[in-house]
Design a protein around this motif. Structure first.
Motif, PDB file in Angstrom:
ATOM      1  N   SER A  45       3.844   1.439  -1.109  1.00  9.38           N
ATOM      2  CA  SER A  45       4.632   1.531  -2.354  1.00  9.38           C
ATOM      3  C   SER A  45       3.739   1.706  -3.581  1.00  9.38           C
ATOM      4  O   SER A  45       4.198   1.615  -4.705  1.00  9.38           O
ATOM      5  CB  SER A  45       5.471   0.255  -2.539  1.00  9.38           C
ATOM      6  OG  SER A  45       5.831  -0.279  -1.319  1.00  9.38           O
ATOM      7  N   GLY A  46       2.436   1.858  -3.337  1.00  9.67           N
ATOM      8  CA  GLY A  46       1.543   2.081  -4.478  1.00  9.67           C
ATOM      9  C   GLY A  46       1.268   0.846  -5.312  1.00  9.67           C
ATOM     10  O   GLY A  46       0.749   0.917  -6.413  1.00  9.67           O
ATOM     11  N   GLN A  47       1.582  -0.354  -4.748  1.00 15.09           N
ATOM     12  CA  GLN A  47       1.306  -1.591  -5.508  1.00 15.09           C
ATOM     13  C   GLN A  47      -0.119  -2.050  -5.194  1.00 15.09           C
ATOM     14  O   GLN A  47      -0.344  -3.032  -4.516  1.00 15.09           O
ATOM     15  CB  GLN A  47       2.319  -2.669  -5.118  1.00 15.09           C
ATOM     16  CG  GLN A  47       3.751  -2.347  -5.511  1.00 15.09           C
ATOM     17  CD  GLN A  47       4.721  -3.359  -4.931  1.00 15.09           C
ATOM     18  OE1 GLN A  47       4.772  -3.549  -3.722  1.00 15.09           O
ATOM     19  NE2 GLN A  47       5.470  -4.010  -5.808  1.00 15.09           N
ATOM     20  N   HIS A  48      -1.096  -1.332  -5.716  1.00 19.58           N
ATOM     21  CA  HIS A  48      -2.484  -1.565  -5.303  1.00 19.58           C
ATOM     22  C   HIS A  48      -3.075  -2.830  -5.921  1.00 19.58           C
ATOM     23  O   HIS A  48      -4.147  -3.260  -5.533  1.00 19.58           O
ATOM     24  CB  HIS A  48      -3.333  -0.345  -5.651  1.00 19.58           C
ATOM     25  CG  HIS A  48      -2.812   0.909  -5.002  1.00 19.58           C
ATOM     26  ND1 HIS A  48      -2.701   1.044  -3.625  1.00 19.58           N
ATOM     27  CD2 HIS A  48      -2.304   2.064  -5.541  1.00 19.58           C
ATOM     28  CE1 HIS A  48      -2.183   2.237  -3.346  1.00 19.58           C
ATOM     29  NE2 HIS A  48      -1.930   2.879  -4.482  1.00 19.58           N
ATOM     30  N   LYS A  72       0.854  -1.213   0.000  1.00 18.63           N
ATOM     31  CA  LYS A  72       0.000   0.000   0.000  1.00 18.63           C
ATOM     32  C   LYS A  72       0.878   1.248   0.000  1.00 18.63           C
ATOM     33  O   LYS A  72       0.663   2.203  -0.753  1.00 18.63           O
ATOM     34  CB  LYS A  72      -0.885  -0.028   1.246  1.00 18.63           C
ATOM     35  CG  LYS A  72      -1.944   1.049   1.305  1.00 18.63           C
ATOM     36  CD  LYS A  72      -2.838   0.825   2.521  1.00 18.63           C
ATOM     37  CE  LYS A  72      -3.848   1.945   2.688  1.00 18.63           C
ATOM     38  NZ  LYS A  72      -4.683   1.736   3.901  1.00 18.63           N
TER      39      LYS A  72
END
Ligand SMILES: Cc1ncc(C[n+]2csc(CCOP(=O)(O)OP(=O)(O)O)c2C)c(N)n1
Ligand SMILES: CC(=O)[C@@H](O)[C@H](O)COP(=O)(O)O
Ligand SMILES: [Mg+2]
Length: 648
Positions: A138-141, A136
């Motif tokens: 790291s923006g790895q949604h 979350k």
């Protein structure tokens, strides 16, 4: 020559290959995977029932999820044989649990598909949540984080700690609760009863899911429809279930209960779930040992059966001539019953190792005084403390490595209050094929620093009985620890009369002139064999069984340092902070000087293998001890020669 048609399993070297299969081929793949596990474990050994119970779940997870990008964690990990076989270890799977072979549990260093090392239970949700929070941030949604946890492992405190956090964290977390109503023995506790209730009243969930599917077919107009969807469902929930779903009450979207052996249904459900944001829990119902009748019928036995004939289901028994010594666990199990029959203050506690510890004998004879608390070591220790405050004589049996889970309770609740709890630490020392997670090699160290804790280890079965007898005598005002190894002792005629031992005293096993060995616990037998063989070479070695590392026998140590210039200490535990350290501390404090060698487990991670291979690898088996004696005496001779030469 007719080429035999490759089985589906032969074509799968990783989940990418698996995804090439049509869904309709998945049931056949599961049959082949199940047969492969049965074939391999029957010939090479290992955990059995749990992996058979998760064949379909394993195939569905690797078919739907994007592993290893999606993180998949197997709690305890004893059920991950199918996972290992589908992720590139089919052709090495026969080395499972063997020395230098693959581990019996997931290991990060073994495969990118092993997202987290396991072996001790109930860690998966915490680890998966940690990974989900990292994604979350790291923006790895799009990344999924899946924790597969059994109903047994779900009873542990840290599983609830993780659920508590997960419910308050909006992350892509999927907890899969693999509910087979079993731990190693029958599962226990109120959660088990709740899950049974949940399974029986599955109506709510099926109905809710169908409602959900219907509504989602409506033309979705963004948040408005989702809000409507949520309101409708919560209305249905309160109407249909007289009590809110426990997991939903913690804000995890609950799905299930689902047939955990219906691979197509699992695929469909997982595909549906992976697109739903936030923490979710899928409750699957499985059968431990599924697909192999003997394992389905005797689940505890087939948790870890050993080698067997897969056709007849006959488990191989080692054929050895003559009377065999018993397992230490059985000496404990029968002896605690004998003691409890004459002392009605005695109660027994085990955290989910009723069979493994052999406390099952007491459960059979006096169930009202025997407590299997589930996989809850922390609770077991403080429960024991509570019982002890009321004058009960508590035998709390916890595997040494699992006791690590209850260390603060040992310090805070038992030692600081000096409560006379009797801790029987089974599996004290190297355990063998279970490997690094299960070696009970830190207990001497982690307990020796605790004030007022009596720490003992029997050299044989008779000594175990005497230590147990001594510990339960009235008037004990301190916690008492007795640690002993996995496996057999040395005395076929072990049921010797109970005898009181003076706390803090060691014993001389044999006289010797050239050098003295000080041993602690079962390795004293390796040292005795070494001494007897050295005798034949004219080397005369004394052996003392220390029996207690705290309080240590100072009188004996003064005698040893005053009569020997060379000493060897031997223990089945880390050399850091164990018996050897205690002897060196004594030597320094009392200003003695001697050549001391400390034999035990070196300060590094020791992997899996036969326990005899590991004793040899660590250098404290009979041959290792002999080699050190010879080397020390050789050195002494050289020194004597030098001294003599210089004096001329
Ligand atoms: C901290 C800890 N305590 C005890 C164990 C021993 N143990 C291994 S598997 C198991 C039972 C697990 O039950 P469950 O999670 O339901 O898995 P199943 O075997 O039913 O698939 C236990 C008690 C362990 N590995 N770790
Ligand atoms: C998976 C697990 O942790 C247990 O099954 C453990 O392997 C039992 O060890 P023993 O075989 O020494 O009882
Ligand atoms: Mg279970």
């Amino acid at each position: 020559m007719k080429k035999t048609k490759l089985s589906l399993l032969d074509q799968i070297n990783n989940p990418t290959d698996l995804k090439k299969l049509k869904r309709s081929q998945l049931p056949q793949l599961c049959d082949e995977l199940r047969e492969f596990i049965i074939e391999t474990v029957s010939r090479h050994g290992g955990h059995f029932g749990a992996s058979l119970g998760t064949v379909e779940l394993t195939a569905a997870l690797h078919y739907v999820m994007n592993t290893p990008y999606d993180q998949l964690i197997w709690d305890v990990g004893h059920q991950a044989y199918g996972h290992k076989i589908l992720t590139g270890r089919r052709d090495t799977f026969h080395t499972n649990r063997k020395h230098k072979g693959i581990s019996g549990f997931p290991r990060r260093e073994e495969s990118v598909y092993d997202a987290f090392g396991t072996g001790h239970s109930s860690t998966s949700i915490s680890a998966a949540l940690g990974m989900a929070l990292a994604a979350k941030l790291s923006g790895q949604h799009d990344k999924q984080h899946i924790a597969v946890i059994g109903d047994g492992a779900m009873t542990a405190g840290m599983a609830f700690e993780a659920l508590n956090h997960a419910g308050a964290s909006d992350t892509n977390l999927i907890v899969i609760l693999n509910d087979n109503c079993m731990s190693i023995d029958q599962n226990v506790g109120a959660l088990k009863d709740y899950l049974t209730h949940l399974t029986l009243t599955g109506t709510y969930n099926k109905f809710r899911k169908n409602v959900g599917k219907t509504i989602t077919k409506l033309p979705l107009v963004g948040e408005r429809s989702k809000e409507l969807l949520h309101r409708t469902k919560s209305g249905i929930k309160s109407m249909l279930s007289e009590q809110a779903n426990f997991f939903e009450a913690l804000n995890l979207r609950y799905f299930g209960p689902l047939d955990g052996h219906d691979v197509l249904k699992l695929v469909e459900t997982l595909q549906y779930m992976r697109h739903i944001p936030g923490p979710k829990l899928l409750h699957v119902i499985t059968t431990k040992g599924k697909g192999y009748a003997p394992a389905e019928q005797e689940k505890t036995l087939w948790h870890f059966p050993g080698l067997f004939d897969k056709v007849t289901g006959k488990i191989q028994k080692a054929i050895i001539d003559g009377p065999q010594p018993p397992k230490y666990q059985d000496v404990f199990g029968h002896s605690v019953v004998e003691l409890a029959e004459r002392n009605d203050k005695i109660v027994g506690i085990t955290p989910a190792m009723l069979s493994g510890s052999s406390l099952k004998f007491m459960m059979e004879k006096m169930p009202e005084r025997t407590f299997d608390v589930g996989i809850c070591e922390q609770h077991a220790v403080t429960l024991a403390a509570g019982l002890a405050t009321q004058g009960m004589t508590v035998f709390c049996n916890i595997y040494s490595s699992f006791m690590q889970r209850g260390y603060d309770q040992l310090v805070h609740d038992v030692v600081l209050q000096q409560l006379p709890v009797i801790f029987c630490l089974d599996r004290g020392g190297l355990v063998g094929e279970d490997g690094a997670t299960h070696h009970g090699i830190y207990d001497i160290s982690y307990s020796r620093c605790l004030p007022g804790l009596i720490i003992s280890a029997p050299m044989n079965e008779s000594e175990l009985r005497n230590l147990m007898y001594t510990a339960q005598l009235s008037g004990l005002t301190q916690p008492f620890m007795i640690r002993y190894p996995r496996g057999q002792g040395v005395m076929p005629n072990w049921r010797t009369p109970f005898r009181k031992i003076k706390i803090g005293t060691g014993r001389k096993i044999r006289e010797g002139r050239d050098l003295a060995i000080l041993s602690f616990g079962h390795p004293g037998n390796f040292a005795l064999e070494a001494c007897e063989e050295l005798e034949a070479d004219g080397v005369n070695v004394a052996l003392f069984d220390m029996r207690f590392v705290k309080p240590i026998d100072k009188h004996l140590l003064h005698h040893v340092f005053q009569h020997y210039r060379q000493l060897i200490t031997v223990e089945d535990g880390t050399i850091i902070g164990g018996l050897g350290s205690a002897v060196l501390e004594f030597m320094a404090i009392n200003n003695y000087h001697a050549d001391v060698r400390i034999l035990g487990v070196p300060d590094r991670i020791v992997e899996h293998g036969k326990v005899t291979e590991l004793h040899k690898e660590c250098g404290f088996d009979k041959d290792g001890i002999k080699a050190v004696v010879k080397e020390m005496l050789q050195q002494e001779r050289i020194i004597q020669k030098l001294v003599k030469h210089e004096s001329l």
